[in-house]
Design a protein around this motif. Structure first.
Motif, PDB file in Angstrom:
ATOM      1  N   ARG A   1       0.819  -1.212   0.000  1.00 36.15           N
ATOM      2  CA  ARG A   1       0.000   0.000   0.000  1.00 36.15           C
ATOM      3  C   ARG A   1       0.858   1.270   0.000  1.00 36.15           C
ATOM      4  NH1 ARG A   1      -1.664  -3.606   3.290  1.00 36.15           N
ATOM      5  NH2 ARG A   1      -0.534  -2.664   5.026  1.00 36.15           N
ATOM      6  N   PHE A   2       0.375   2.274  -0.710  1.00 30.20           N
ATOM      7  CA  PHE A   2       0.996   3.595  -0.660  1.00 30.20           C
ATOM      8  C   PHE A   2       0.304   4.381   0.444  1.00 30.20           C
ATOM      9  CE2 PHE A   2       2.040   7.887  -1.482  1.00 30.20           C
ATOM     10  CZ  PHE A   2       3.208   7.896  -2.217  1.00 30.20           C
ATOM     11  N   VAL A   3       1.080   4.866   1.404  1.00 30.85           N
ATOM     12  CA  VAL A   3       0.541   5.597   2.551  1.00 30.85           C
ATOM     13  C   VAL A   3       1.154   7.001   2.540  1.00 30.85           C
ATOM     14  CG1 VAL A   3       0.344   5.620   5.069  1.00 30.85           C
ATOM     15  CG2 VAL A   3       0.336   3.451   3.841  1.00 30.85           C
ATOM     16  N   PRO A   4       0.338   8.047   2.662  1.00 26.74           N
ATOM     17  CA  PRO A   4       0.896   9.415   2.575  1.00 26.74           C
ATOM     18  C   PRO A   4       1.703   9.785   3.818  1.00 26.74           C
ATOM     19  CG  PRO A   4      -1.451   9.493   3.079  1.00 26.74           C
ATOM     20  CD  PRO A   4      -1.118   8.043   2.831  1.00 26.74           C
ATOM     21  N   HIS A   5       2.360  10.934   3.714  1.00 28.48           N
ATOM     22  CA  HIS A   5       3.166  11.407   4.850  1.00 28.48           C
ATOM     23  C   HIS A   5       2.975  12.904   5.036  1.00 28.48           C
ATOM     24  CE1 HIS A   5       6.011  13.053   1.897  1.00 28.48           C
ATOM     25  NE2 HIS A   5       6.524  13.741   2.897  1.00 28.48           N
TER      26      HIS A   5
END
Lengths: 89, 376
Positions: free
Chosen positions: B368-372
């Motif tokens: 999964r791509f998780v924002p920061h």
């Protein structure tokens, strides 16, 4: 440290690019041409073309690397590996 | 560095689709996941930026060594292709981008896992989607992210060198690849470049003119291809590449960095770097290590060895090797997940990050791509 400090804009990618399971990329080229013409004063034509969208791992082009020749031009010499794998990393 | 949970935006699917991320969900599993985000202090971001710039410089110096010592066999580069790789380096052919994958937990120095130097993806997510997520969440929030602006600035260098049209190629049947290339084309257009798109299989070779051509038959002078060099140099048109005048982006020398074969050479050259893990072409004399195929992609055929025993192995088409061995990075769990920092290099400089997380220590194409965001 570098940080993004302003709003960004997109001229090509967005809601109109992928619609209802189909790519409308040549229509988007109208937008691309329009944008570039505004800055470069170039001209080109574009025609609507619809390509069915498939998920990764499939190929709409047959794959297999079977090249075809017309006159002095041969096509299909790249892309034979794509039917099995994504190209990204 | 913290992982905090959030309630996703009510309209998050529409919100990300608005900017082109139509592959937010695959096979019923989230790819874009805004139910959490990673928070970094300014010191941690400075550390990532410094590590990225340092690694990039070390990589460039190591490419020079490979060229000088003609170590091409380590990269399975055919002999007839060696001079072309050298030419691409000596001509300083334009490189736009790359992505280091780093293990980082906010305490130990970032450790290089691999360098996706040829065909990196996860770009739209990092440059655009996570930025608009942040703006919706906190309009005054900040992020380590100047990827978009830096791409446009990078393309302007090409625009200054050549007035020719820039072609973009991808495998359009793979939606992620197609969207990545169209996003890059978007940034090139904003740099004032005239662009065209064609599928990689539509690229033609005109034997009368000794040039690659597009669909109408016009010469392809400059071409961004989201298609790996290790495939191109083994396909039917491979022998035409040195004969043609097309400037390929990324250039051929980037395949030296995108192969895991670079990892032992980096360690040999910089054994004391805090950013580089011990690596070798033979099994290491350590209990915990990872075996990686030198041209593996998206976490395929990775073998994890703990206390000398294989504890996990991913499937894939690269099982025949050859392999490199890298000491297992000390990955830390955050709420049961392992994050990997994708640290972008645009036109030779650190430009921002994106994060992929996974339940296991192997990052795969489904991670999964998780924002920061930056902590206040």
């Amino acid at each position: 440290m570098t940080r993004m400090g302003k709003e960004l804009s997109l001229v090509l990618v967005g809601a109109t690019m992928l619609t209802g399971g189909y790519f409308y990329f040549r229509e988007d080229d109208h937008a691309a041409d329009s944008y570039t013409n505004d800055t470069n004063h170039n001209h080109s034509s574009a025609h609507p073309l619809f390509i069915p969208m498939m998920m990764r791992g499939s190929s709409s082009n047959g794959g297999g690397g079977a090249s075809r020749t017309s006159g002095s031009i041969t096509r299909g010499g790249f892309g034979s590996t794509v039917s099995a794998h994504s190209s990204g990393s | 560095m913290q992982r905090l949970t959030h309630t996703p935006r009510n309209n998050w699917q529409t919100a990300v689709e608005k900017y082109g991320l139509h592959f937010h969900t695959a096979d019923g599993q989230l790819y874009w996941d805004e139910s959490a985000s990673y928070h970094f202090s300014s010191f941690e971001i400075d550390t990532l930026e410094f590590a990225t710039n340092s690694l990039h410089q070390m990589c460039m110096d190591t490419v020079q060594q490979i060229i000088d010592d003609r170590l091409f066999r380590l990269f399975l580069i055919p002999e007839h292709f060696e001079d072309y790789v050298i030419k691409s380096w000596e001509e300083d052919q334009f490189s736009l981008y790359g992505r280091f994958d780093l293990a980082y937990d906010g305490f130990i120095p970032p450790k290089l896992l691999e360098y996706n130097a040829d065909t990196p993806t996860s770009l739209l997510e990092a440059a655009v989607i996570q930025w608009y997520w942040l703006k919706d969440l906190d309009d005054r929030g900040d992020q380590f992210n100047s990827i978009h602006e830096r791409l446009i600035e990078g393309w302007k260098k090409i625009a200054l060198k050549s007035s020719n049209s820039l072609h973009f190629c991808a495998t359009e049947s793979v939606v992620e690849d197609y969207v990545t290339v169209e996003y890059l084309r978007d940034t090139a257009i904003q740099a004032g470049i005239k662009t065209n798109y064609l599928d990689i299989q539509q690229v033609g070779w005109d034997r009368a003119k000794n040039t690659f051509v597009d669909v109408p038959g016009n010469p392809i002078q400059n071409c961004f291809k989201l298609y790996p060099w290790e495939w191109m140099m083994r396909e039917e048109f491979a022998l035409n590449i040195p004969k043609g005048k097309t400037q390929w982006i990324e250039p051929a020398w980037k395949m030296l960095l995108s192969s895991k074969s670079i990892l032992p050479l980096l360690y040999e050259r910089y054994p004391d770097s805090p950013f580089i893990l011990p690596a070798s072409y033979e099994p290491l004399d350590v209990a915990n290590q990872v075996r990686k195929p030198i041209y593996g992609r998206e976490g395929a055929n990775i073998q994890v060895i703990i206390d000398g025993k294989v504890v996990s192995e991913t499937p894939g088409p690269y099982g025949q090797g050859p392999f490199v061995y890298q000491q297992l990075a000390p990955l830390k769990q955050f709420d049961g997940f392992y994050p990997v920092i994708g640290s972008w290099v645009i036109d030779g400089e650190s430009a921002g990050i994106g994060i992929r997380e996974e339940n296991s220590i192997i990052t795969k194409n489904t991670s999964r791509f998780v924002p920061h965001q930056l902590s206040n």
